[in-house]
Design a protein around this motif. Sequence first.
Motif, PDB file in Angstrom:
ATOM      1  N   ILE A  64      -5.372 -10.660   8.650  1.00 51.24           N
ATOM      2  CA  ILE A  64      -4.635 -10.904   7.405  1.00 51.24           C
ATOM      3  C   ILE A  64      -4.667  -9.656   6.523  1.00 51.24           C
ATOM      4  N   LEU A  65      -5.796  -8.985   6.461  1.00 49.18           N
ATOM      5  CA  LEU A  65      -5.913  -7.751   5.680  1.00 49.18           C
ATOM      6  C   LEU A  65      -4.987  -6.664   6.218  1.00 49.18           C
ATOM      7  N   TRP A  68      -1.553  -7.501   5.140  1.00 51.69           N
ATOM      8  CA  TRP A  68      -1.371  -7.193   3.723  1.00 51.69           C
ATOM      9  C   TRP A  68      -1.143  -5.689   3.530  1.00 51.69           C
ATOM     10  N   ALA A  71       2.340  -4.818   4.667  1.00 48.58           N
ATOM     11  CA  ALA A  71       3.333  -5.201   3.660  1.00 48.58           C
ATOM     12  C   ALA A  71       3.354  -4.197   2.514  1.00 48.58           C
ATOM     13  N   LEU A  72       2.195  -3.705   2.148  1.00 43.92           N
ATOM     14  CA  LEU A  72       2.109  -2.691   1.105  1.00 43.92           C
ATOM     15  C   LEU A  72       2.830  -1.412   1.534  1.00 43.92           C
ATOM     16  N   TYR A  79       6.090  -6.601   0.011  1.00 46.30           N
ATOM     17  CA  TYR A  79       4.829  -6.887  -0.659  1.00 46.30           C
ATOM     18  C   TYR A  79       4.972  -8.085  -1.600  1.00 46.30           C
ATOM     19  N   VAL A  82       4.837 -11.225   0.448  1.00 42.99           N
ATOM     20  CA  VAL A  82       3.467 -11.547   0.868  1.00 42.99           C
ATOM     21  C   VAL A  82       2.684 -12.135  -0.297  1.00 42.99           C
ATOM     22  N   LEU A  83       2.851 -11.567  -1.499  1.00 47.47           N
ATOM     23  CA  LEU A  83       2.163 -12.112  -2.673  1.00 47.47           C
ATOM     24  C   LEU A  83       2.626 -13.527  -2.989  1.00 47.47           C
ATOM     25  N   ALA A  86       0.883 -15.745  -0.565  1.00 47.97           N
ATOM     26  CA  ALA A  86      -0.533 -15.870  -0.918  1.00 47.97           C
ATOM     27  C   ALA A  86      -0.734 -16.774  -2.130  1.00 47.97           C
TER      28      ALA A  86
END
Length: 156
Positions: A64-65, A68, A71-72, A79, A82-83, A86
């Motif tokens: 998952i990290l 993330w 996506a960044l 991003y 993804v946020l 989340a």
Amino acid sequence: MTSVPNIPADADKAGDLSAKVVIQPNGRPRPMSPHLQTWRWHVTMTASILFRITIGAASVAAIILVGWLAALAFGPEVYACVLKCAASPLGLFVGFGLTVVLFSFLLNGARHLINDLGRGLTLKPANLMSNIAVWGPIPLAVLFWVLLFATGRVSL
């Protein structure tokens, strides 16, 4: 039951579990391991199994990290998506679960560190540390998420 040399015929009647045999696929008998009848469930066993599960769950967290971070790297639109995921109820549930995993990993790691130093190996301290490692992550995670919601860092 097949006759096995060196095992008395009345051993099973006396409660000797090693007298039970299992016939192997090659036709040879072997004694059945009595571990399932000998060992009773204990909190230290639970802590050990949960620590292994925690390691597997930490691997999922690493994936998952990486997602993330990807996506960044792909830009603000990805991003933001993804946020949004989340911040959804499912995302918050996964975040809570990963927080439990983190605290479980920390408490079990501390337990192992203390044991590696040669401390806490007798019955009472081992039980205490195992109970802390098994039950401690849940209230710690709840407290952590209450603080996140109370400070406004997370909202529904």
